[in-house]
Scaffold this motif. Structure first.
Motif, short mmCIF file in Angstrom:
data_model
loop_
_atom_site.label_atom_id
_atom_site.label_comp_id
_atom_site.label_asym_id
_atom_site.label_seq_id
_atom_site.Cartn_x
_atom_site.Cartn_y
_atom_site.Cartn_z
N GLY A 146 40.56 -7.70 16.00
CA GLY A 146 40.25 -6.45 15.69
C GLY A 146 39.13 -5.65 16.40
O GLY A 146 38.71 -4.88 15.70
N ASP A 147 39.00 -6.37 17.49
CA ASP A 147 38.05 -5.54 18.47
C ASP A 147 38.77 -4.59 19.50
O ASP A 147 39.96 -4.38 19.57
CB ASP A 147 37.48 -6.34 19.34
N CYS A 148 37.81 -3.59 20.01
CA CYS A 148 38.72 -2.59 20.63
C CYS A 148 38.03 -2.63 21.96
O CYS A 148 36.72 -2.57 22.19
CB CYS A 148 38.35 -1.21 19.84
N THR A 149 39.00 -2.47 23.05
CA THR A 149 38.40 -2.57 24.47
C THR A 149 39.02 -1.55 25.12
O THR A 149 40.14 -0.93 25.13
CB THR A 149 39.44 -3.84 25.11
N ARG A 164 28.18 0.00 22.01
CA ARG A 164 28.74 0.29 23.45
C ARG A 164 29.44 -0.79 24.20
O ARG A 164 30.50 -0.79 24.63
CB ARG A 164 27.64 0.88 24.44
N LEU A 165 28.79 -2.00 23.74
CA LEU A 165 29.29 -3.37 24.62
C LEU A 165 30.71 -3.56 23.57
O LEU A 165 31.39 -4.34 24.22
CB LEU A 165 27.96 -4.39 24.55
N GLU A 217 32.33 -10.03 23.69
CA GLU A 217 32.11 -10.68 22.39
C GLU A 217 30.70 -10.96 21.88
O GLU A 217 29.87 -10.56 22.81
CB GLU A 217 32.71 -12.27 22.43
N THR A 218 30.53 -11.44 20.96
CA THR A 218 29.06 -11.49 20.24
C THR A 218 28.17 -12.16 21.19
O THR A 218 27.15 -11.94 21.53
CB THR A 218 29.01 -12.30 19.13
N ARG A 270 23.62 -12.21 25.25
CA ARG A 270 23.07 -12.35 26.73
C ARG A 270 22.93 -11.32 27.44
O ARG A 270 21.72 -11.27 28.08
CB ARG A 270 24.18 -13.35 27.15
N GLN A 271 23.62 -10.38 27.36
CA GLN A 271 23.19 -9.23 28.21
C GLN A 271 22.14 -8.35 27.72
O GLN A 271 21.46 -7.94 28.36
CB GLN A 271 24.46 -8.15 28.08
N LEU A 272 21.73 -8.42 26.27
CA LEU A 272 20.85 -7.62 25.66
C LEU A 272 19.57 -8.18 25.28
O LEU A 272 18.54 -7.85 24.91
CB LEU A 272 21.23 -6.83 24.52
#
Length: 206
Positions: free
Chosen positions: A113-116, A155-156, A162-163, A168-170
């Motif tokens: 269900g995620d959008c890339t 945005r990510l 993924e969660t 980690r990025q934020l």
């Protein structure tokens, strides 16, 4: 152990279709199925996104088992992205950028269900808007009630992370990221992460 996700390939060129099927089949998390078998996702391979392609996306999504659609196109514009997501696609990739890992990841994200979509395409939508609309104002997302943190997370999510990766990025906890996504979906009465991304793109908030 979970069963591999079932994926099919829809391409006008049978050689290209076989090649992409072979690429996807190299992932232990995916099983490539043929016509007539129910799939969890379909990779639709096209040159340009036109009305005919959008009809294919809608028709595929409207099958009884509701397979997800990942659109693999030679060219993608911000307008193409908006129309494809509105038609039901949950993954967008350019063919020249579709490595085996990236394509497999986009399919697996669509299945849950995620959008890339390509990060630079999100930037172009943000900076330029669609080809038929004026540019997005930098404060548009704030006026819609999204905080800076919510905008960064959304945005990510749209880029397919993924969660745990977003956390980690934020430099947030995974629990915080999950809570942010939940708050966004609840506030705007959205069904899931993919619906949140599609809503934000249609509302020109990304």
């Amino acid at each position: 152990m979970e069963e591999p996700a079932r994926v099919s390939v829809d391409a006008a060129d049978p050689v290209l279709e076989a090649g992409i099927g072979s690429t996807l089949g190299g992932s232990p998390e995916l099983t490539v199925v043929t016509n007539g078998e129910e799939e969890d996702a379909t990779v639709v391979v096209v040159d340009l996104v036109d009305d005919k392609v959008l009809d294919v996306v809608r028709t595929t999504r409207n099958q009884p088992h509701r397979p997800e659609v990942v659109l693999l196109a030679t060219e993608l514009s911000p307008g193409d992205a908006l129309h494809a997501i509105a038609a039901g696609a949950h993954g967008l990739l350019r063919r020249r950028e579709a490595s085996a890992n990236r394509l497999s990841r986009a399919v697996l994200a669509a299945v849950i269900g995620d959008c890339t979509m390509p990060p630079d395409l999100i930037d172009r939508v943000l900076e330029q808007g669609t080809e038929t609309q004026p540019p997005v104002a930098p404060q548009a997302w704030a006026r819609a009630g999204l905080s800076e943190r919510e905008h960064a997370v959304l945005r990510l999510v749209a880029e397919g992370y993924e969660t745990d990766e977003i956390a980690r990025q934020l430099s947030y906890s995974a629990r915080t990221v999950t809570g942010v996504v939940h708050d966004i979906t609840q506030r705007f009465r959205l069904r899931n992460r993919a619906h949140a991304v599609a809503y934000a793109l249609r509302a020109r908030l990304l």
